[in-house]
Motif scaffolding. Structure first.
Motif, PDB file in Angstrom:
ATOM      1  N   SER A  49       0.816  -1.224   0.000  1.00  0.00           N
ATOM      2  CA  SER A  49       0.000   0.000   0.000  1.00  0.00           C
ATOM      3  C   SER A  49       0.847   1.271   0.000  1.00  0.00           C
ATOM      4  CB  SER A  49      -0.927   0.006   1.218  1.00  0.00           C
ATOM      5  OG  SER A  49      -0.170   0.086   2.408  1.00  0.00           O
ATOM      6  N   ALA A  50       2.147   1.137  -0.163  1.00  0.00           N
ATOM      7  CA  ALA A  50       3.031   2.312  -0.118  1.00  0.00           C
ATOM      8  C   ALA A  50       2.716   3.303  -1.232  1.00  0.00           C
ATOM      9  CB  ALA A  50       4.489   1.872  -0.191  1.00  0.00           C
ATOM     10  N   GLN A  51       2.406   2.809  -2.426  1.00  0.00           N
ATOM     11  CA  GLN A  51       2.092   3.717  -3.536  1.00  0.00           C
ATOM     12  C   GLN A  51       0.843   4.535  -3.240  1.00  0.00           C
ATOM     13  OE1 GLN A  51       4.000   4.306  -6.301  1.00  0.00           O
ATOM     14  NE2 GLN A  51       2.582   5.972  -6.621  1.00  0.00           N
ATOM     15  N   GLU A  52      -0.145   3.913  -2.615  1.00  0.00           N
ATOM     16  CA  GLU A  52      -1.356   4.644  -2.234  1.00  0.00           C
ATOM     17  C   GLU A  52      -1.029   5.707  -1.189  1.00  0.00           C
ATOM     18  OE1 GLU A  52      -4.194   1.775  -0.926  1.00  0.00           O
ATOM     19  OE2 GLU A  52      -4.123   0.661  -2.811  1.00  0.00           O
ATOM     20  N   ASP A  53      -0.138   5.370  -0.249  1.00  0.00           N
ATOM     21  CA  ASP A  53       0.270   6.331   0.771  1.00  0.00           C
ATOM     22  C   ASP A  53       0.990   7.523   0.148  1.00  0.00           C
ATOM     23  OD1 ASP A  53      -0.763   4.585   2.630  1.00  0.00           O
ATOM     24  OD2 ASP A  53       1.182   3.741   3.194  1.00  0.00           O
ATOM     25  N   ILE A  54       1.875   7.246  -0.791  1.00  0.00           N
ATOM     26  CA  ILE A  54       2.610   8.318  -1.467  1.00  0.00           C
ATOM     27  C   ILE A  54       1.637   9.201  -2.252  1.00  0.00           C
ATOM     28  CG2 ILE A  54       4.306   8.815  -3.287  1.00  0.00           C
ATOM     29  CD1 ILE A  54       5.632   7.897  -0.773  1.00  0.00           C
ATOM     30  N   GLU A  56      -1.508   9.691  -1.657  1.00  0.00           N
ATOM     31  CA  GLU A  56      -2.304  10.450  -0.693  1.00  0.00           C
ATOM     32  C   GLU A  56      -1.498  11.613  -0.113  1.00  0.00           C
ATOM     33  OE1 GLU A  56      -4.649   9.503   3.435  1.00  0.00           O
ATOM     34  OE2 GLU A  56      -4.532   7.913   1.914  1.00  0.00           O
ATOM     35  N   LEU A  57      -0.230  11.376   0.173  1.00  0.00           N
ATOM     36  CA  LEU A  57       0.624  12.449   0.681  1.00  0.00           C
ATOM     37  C   LEU A  57       0.819  13.541  -0.367  1.00  0.00           C
ATOM     38  CD1 LEU A  57       3.343  10.467   2.651  1.00  0.00           C
ATOM     39  CD2 LEU A  57       1.677  12.076   3.584  1.00  0.00           C
ATOM     40  N   ARG A  58       0.940  13.154  -1.624  1.00  0.00           N
ATOM     41  CA  ARG A  58       1.076  14.158  -2.687  1.00  0.00           C
ATOM     42  C   ARG A  58      -0.187  14.997  -2.809  1.00  0.00           C
ATOM     43  NH1 ARG A  58       4.293  10.810  -7.371  1.00  0.00           N
ATOM     44  NH2 ARG A  58       6.326  10.946  -6.358  1.00  0.00           N
ATOM     45  N   GLU A  59      -1.349  14.359  -2.715  1.00  0.00           N
ATOM     46  CA  GLU A  59      -2.604  15.101  -2.756  1.00  0.00           C
ATOM     47  C   GLU A  59      -2.713  16.061  -1.582  1.00  0.00           C
ATOM     48  OE1 GLU A  59      -5.953  12.496  -3.037  1.00  0.00           O
ATOM     49  OE2 GLU A  59      -5.147  11.465  -4.799  1.00  0.00           O
ATOM     50  N   LEU A  60      -2.312  15.592  -0.409  1.00  0.00           N
ATOM     51  CA  LEU A  60      -2.352  16.436   0.787  1.00  0.00           C
ATOM     52  C   LEU A  60      -1.408  17.623   0.651  1.00  0.00           C
ATOM     53  CD1 LEU A  60      -3.470  16.716   3.662  1.00  0.00           C
ATOM     54  CD2 LEU A  60      -1.548  15.332   4.456  1.00  0.00           C
ATOM     55  N   LEU A  61      -0.214  17.371   0.122  1.00  0.00           N
ATOM     56  CA  LEU A  61       0.746  18.451  -0.078  1.00  0.00           C
ATOM     57  C   LEU A  61       0.231  19.454  -1.108  1.00  0.00           C
ATOM     58  CD1 LEU A  61       3.502  19.606   0.619  1.00  0.00           C
ATOM     59  CD2 LEU A  61       4.480  18.144  -1.156  1.00  0.00           C
ATOM     60  N   SER A  62      -0.393  18.963  -2.161  1.00  0.00           N
ATOM     61  CA  SER A  62      -0.963  19.849  -3.174  1.00  0.00           C
ATOM     62  C   SER A  62      -2.084  20.701  -2.583  1.00  0.00           C
ATOM     63  CB  SER A  62      -1.486  19.019  -4.339  1.00  0.00           C
ATOM     64  OG  SER A  62      -2.102  19.835  -5.291  1.00  0.00           O
ATOM     65  N   ALA A  63      -2.932  20.083  -1.760  1.00  0.00           N
ATOM     66  CA  ALA A  63      -4.019  20.832  -1.116  1.00  0.00           C
ATOM     67  C   ALA A  63      -3.456  21.885  -0.161  1.00  0.00           C
ATOM     68  CB  ALA A  63      -4.937  19.878  -0.365  1.00  0.00           C
ATOM     69  N   TRP A  64      -2.386  21.529   0.565  1.00  0.00           N
ATOM     70  CA  TRP A  64      -1.755  22.489   1.478  1.00  0.00           C
ATOM     71  C   TRP A  64      -1.207  23.675   0.696  1.00  0.00           C
ATOM     72  CZ3 TRP A  64      -1.177  24.555   5.999  1.00  0.00           C
ATOM     73  CH2 TRP A  64      -0.042  25.300   6.286  1.00  0.00           C
ATOM     74  N   ARG A  65      -0.546  23.411  -0.426  1.00  0.00           N
ATOM     75  CA  ARG A  65       0.011  24.496  -1.241  1.00  0.00           C
ATOM     76  C   ARG A  65      -1.099  25.383  -1.794  1.00  0.00           C
ATOM     77  NH1 ARG A  65       4.455  20.759  -4.280  1.00  0.00           N
ATOM     78  NH2 ARG A  65       6.049  20.870  -2.646  1.00  0.00           N
ATOM     79  N   ASP A  66      -2.202  24.782  -2.233  1.00  0.00           N
ATOM     80  CA  ASP A  66      -3.334  25.562  -2.740  1.00  0.00           C
ATOM     81  C   ASP A  66      -3.929  26.431  -1.632  1.00  0.00           C
ATOM     82  OD1 ASP A  66      -2.988  24.412  -5.210  1.00  0.00           O
ATOM     83  OD2 ASP A  66      -4.635  22.961  -4.978  1.00  0.00           O
ATOM     84  N   ALA A  67      -4.083  25.856  -0.444  1.00  0.00           N
ATOM     85  CA  ALA A  67      -4.648  26.614   0.683  1.00  0.00           C
ATOM     86  C   ALA A  67      -3.721  27.761   1.075  1.00  0.00           C
ATOM     87  CB  ALA A  67      -4.886  25.689   1.868  1.00  0.00           C
ATOM     88  N   LYS A  68      -2.419  27.501   1.076  1.00  0.00           N
ATOM     89  CA  LYS A  68      -1.455  28.540   1.437  1.00  0.00           C
ATOM     90  C   LYS A  68      -1.490  29.680   0.421  1.00  0.00           C
ATOM     91  CE  LYS A  68       2.979  27.682   1.158  1.00  0.00           C
ATOM     92  NZ  LYS A  68       4.347  27.205   1.381  1.00  0.00           N
TER      93      LYS A  68
END
Length: 102
Positions: A49-54, A56-68
């Motif tokens: 499941s590591a690829q799914e985790d990566i 998900e982390l990329r999506e979270l990082l993208s959302a953080w950058r958009d929010a910032k």
């Protein structure tokens, strides 16, 4: 046969028969794969499941950058509005609008 076994056999082959280009490339490839797998295991990314985790982390990082970026844009927008409001108040005071209203 594991990668460690394959690497050991290739090194033994290179030492007995000489290191031709194909053998050396195979050694480098096997050593690289083995090293990459060790790094992934040490980072905890060797499970299925590591690829799914990566992802998900990329999506979270993208959302953080958009929010910032959105927060900075909103803050600058409010600062510009405040400066313009102060400018209008200054112009009104300078023209004596307060005296006209009294």
């Amino acid at each position: 046969m594991t990668r460690e076994d394959m690497l050991a056999r290739l090194i033994a082959q290179a030492s007995t028969e000489g290191g031709d280009l194909v053998t050396l490339r195979a050694i480098v490839e096997e050593a690289s794969e083995l090293g990459a797998n060790r790094v992934l295991h040490r980072l905890g990314l060797s499970d299925p499941s590591a690829q799914e985790d990566i992802d998900e982390l990329r999506e979270l990082l993208s959302a953080w950058r958009d929010a910032k970026a959105s927060a900075w844009k909103a803050a600058i927008d409010w600062i510009v509005r405040g400066v313009l409001a102060l400018l209008l108040v200054g112009i009104a005071v300078r023209l004596g609008v307060g005296e006209m209203l009294s």
